[in-house]
Write a protein that holds these residues in place. Sequence first.
Motif, PDB file in Angstrom:
ATOM      1  N   PRO A  37       0.773  -1.180   0.126  1.00 12.20           N
ATOM      2  CA  PRO A  37      -0.200  -0.028  -0.063  1.00 12.20           C
ATOM      3  C   PRO A  37       0.855   1.066   0.014  1.00 12.20           C
ATOM      4  CG  PRO A  37      -0.581  -1.656   1.683  1.00 12.20           C
ATOM      5  CD  PRO A  37       0.655  -1.955   1.233  1.00 12.20           C
ATOM      6  N   VAL A  38       0.574   2.404  -0.965  1.00 13.27           N
ATOM      7  CA  VAL A  38       1.317   3.437  -1.154  1.00 13.27           C
ATOM      8  C   VAL A  38       0.237   4.494  -1.140  1.00 13.27           C
ATOM      9  CG1 VAL A  38       1.351   2.941  -3.486  1.00 13.27           C
ATOM     10  CG2 VAL A  38       3.234   4.257  -2.496  1.00 13.27           C
ATOM     11  N   ALA A  39       0.691   5.830  -0.477  1.00 13.16           N
ATOM     12  CA  ALA A  39       0.011   6.928  -0.929  1.00 13.16           C
ATOM     13  C   ALA A  39       0.199   7.419  -2.342  1.00 13.16           C
ATOM     14  CB  ALA A  39       0.409   8.093   0.318  1.00 13.16           C
ATOM     15  N   ARG A  40      -0.788   8.137  -2.773  1.00 17.55           N
ATOM     16  CA  ARG A  40      -0.597   8.833  -4.224  1.00 17.55           C
ATOM     17  C   ARG A  40       0.587   9.761  -4.092  1.00 17.55           C
ATOM     18  NH1 ARG A  40      -5.966   7.954  -2.353  1.00 17.55           N
ATOM     19  NH2 ARG A  40      -7.460   6.889  -3.892  1.00 17.55           N
ATOM     20  N   SER A  41       0.554  10.485  -2.803  1.00 21.03           N
ATOM     21  CA  SER A  41       1.704  11.608  -2.965  1.00 21.03           C
ATOM     22  C   SER A  41       3.075  10.779  -3.075  1.00 21.03           C
ATOM     23  CB  SER A  41       1.636  12.564  -1.604  1.00 21.03           C
ATOM     24  OG  SER A  41       1.729  11.320  -0.534  1.00 21.03           O
ATOM     25  N   THR A  42       3.109   9.667  -2.490  1.00 25.36           N
ATOM     26  CA  THR A  42       4.262   8.931  -2.828  1.00 25.36           C
ATOM     27  C   THR A  42       4.604   8.496  -3.935  1.00 25.36           C
ATOM     28  OG1 THR A  42       4.255   8.084  -0.155  1.00 25.36           O
ATOM     29  CG2 THR A  42       5.682   6.979  -1.805  1.00 25.36           C
ATOM     30  N   ILE A  43       3.543   8.135  -4.737  1.00 22.69           N
ATOM     31  CA  ILE A  43       3.749   7.606  -6.129  1.00 22.69           C
ATOM     32  C   ILE A  43       4.145   8.842  -7.002  1.00 22.69           C
ATOM     33  CG2 ILE A  43       2.431   7.024  -8.084  1.00 22.69           C
ATOM     34  CD1 ILE A  43       0.427   5.394  -6.467  1.00 22.69           C
ATOM     35  N   ALA A  44       3.461  10.081  -6.643  1.00 15.86           N
ATOM     36  CA  ALA A  44       3.938  11.332  -7.545  1.00 15.86           C
ATOM     37  C   ALA A  44       5.461  11.501  -7.361  1.00 15.86           C
ATOM     38  CB  ALA A  44       3.089  12.430  -6.807  1.00 15.86           C
ATOM     39  N   ARG A  45       5.779  11.396  -5.982  1.00 18.35           N
ATOM     40  CA  ARG A  45       7.385  11.667  -5.821  1.00 18.35           C
ATOM     41  C   ARG A  45       8.240  10.490  -6.501  1.00 18.35           C
ATOM     42  NH1 ARG A  45      10.268   9.423  -1.956  1.00 18.35           N
ATOM     43  NH2 ARG A  45       8.537   8.821  -0.823  1.00 18.35           N
ATOM     44  N   LEU A  46       7.715   9.302  -6.222  1.00 16.93           N
ATOM     45  CA  LEU A  46       8.644   8.363  -7.061  1.00 16.93           C
ATOM     46  C   LEU A  46       8.656   8.623  -8.623  1.00 16.93           C
ATOM     47  CD1 LEU A  46       7.345   5.239  -4.821  1.00 16.93           C
ATOM     48  CD2 LEU A  46       9.765   6.383  -4.737  1.00 16.93           C
ATOM     49  N   THR A  47       7.567   8.574  -9.266  1.00 12.07           N
ATOM     50  CA  THR A  47       7.436   8.700 -10.595  1.00 12.07           C
ATOM     51  C   THR A  47       7.722   9.957 -11.277  1.00 12.07           C
ATOM     52  OG1 THR A  47       5.098   9.293 -10.454  1.00 12.07           O
ATOM     53  CG2 THR A  47       5.558   6.931 -10.265  1.00 12.07           C
ATOM     54  N   GLY A  48       7.658  11.123 -10.474  1.00 13.12           N
ATOM     55  CA  GLY A  48       7.901  12.453 -11.173  1.00 13.12           C
ATOM     56  C   GLY A  48       6.632  13.072 -11.854  1.00 13.12           C
TER      57      GLY A  48
END
Length: 399
Positions: A37-48
């Motif tokens: 499970p991962v926060a959307r904000s973390t996905i944004a940070r990881l993917t750019g």
Amino acid sequence: MPTLTSTVTSTLARAADSDRRRTSASIVLRSVLEHGPVARSTIARLTGLSPASVTDYCARFARLGLIEEAAAPRRSNGVGRPHVPVDLDSSRFVVGGVHVAVPYTTVALLDLRGRVVASRELRHTDGTDPGPVLARAADGLGALLAASPGCRPLGVGFAAGGWVDRDTGTVVEHQLLGWRDVAVRELIGARTGLPVHVDGHARALVNAERLFGRARGSLSVLHLFVGNVVDAAFATHDEVHHGPRSQAGAIAHLPVPGGTEPCECGRTGCLQAELSERTLCRRARAAGVIAGVNPMHLVRAAADGDPVAVRLLVERSRMTGRAAGLLLDILNPEAVVVTEVGAIHREDCLAALRAEVGAGRAGSVIPTSFPDSVLAVAGGSVALDVLYRDPLTASPEAI
């Protein structure tokens, strides 16, 4: 009135936008797979990608039933709105997997994390004519689905050794099965009514390793498959090399240093003739170790302390290491994954294989991440690779 130039420019721009959306969607879903499970904000940070884009893609995936919101974490300080993580919804959808080997067909259901939900082996008791074999495989998938209520299929992946053309969905040639120009996609699709995706098993297993296995994150991966068929696949930057008509990875007739086994091509020491499980089992029968054609019987004999069984397995793994060393010299991959029965089940075999590769590169060589389900995973991963590359096209009929 639009000119030809403006029409072409507009078409190319739409195609580029479509490619960008497909790539972005793939990156987001892969991030959920790897980190959920991962926060959307973390996905944004990881993917750019922008938070708005990530939120939009996650909403689409939720509507498709591919992801779900996980339980919200507690706020450590009681201030602000908690981030609600997302994760794959592994309870709803499956893909079918079909792998056709020389002695039997494996049919399986895999969830979105590449885990085997159900599987079955269908032995070729009535020969290997492609029509009946593929019909039994399709019916076998149907039986697995009927016994797994709540599992809804997104599609079917098919894998086999030999020359398999992904684009046409055809087994062009599989000498050991006696297959030539078999329209697998058409035959299984007509029987199941599902989308069918087809590829060679070594390439399928490279995709399985980069999605679900220990090679995930490697910039380049070589997979060496040593069964009755011996072949290889190579991936760089998340792309598996297929070559014209998907002929890449045909290494059956590479010479193995020290090989003595005669090959049907007229030469001696060809890779497949030397390392085939048929050769291994024939040698084991000649030595009186086993009576049949199942290499796992030899593994069990070695586990029971039979020194001849141990010697045969270790020597085969050593020869496999020589082949891996040749491919390493040519391709220089970051990681090498080997599917070979000795290296999978015995530490002495894996050590012998790595010793032939050489101390400086031995650490890059690992056995398959799927020791108990490699053929089931091979078939299903063909379909899962398609899903993770273009997740927004998940079949609406399955919803």
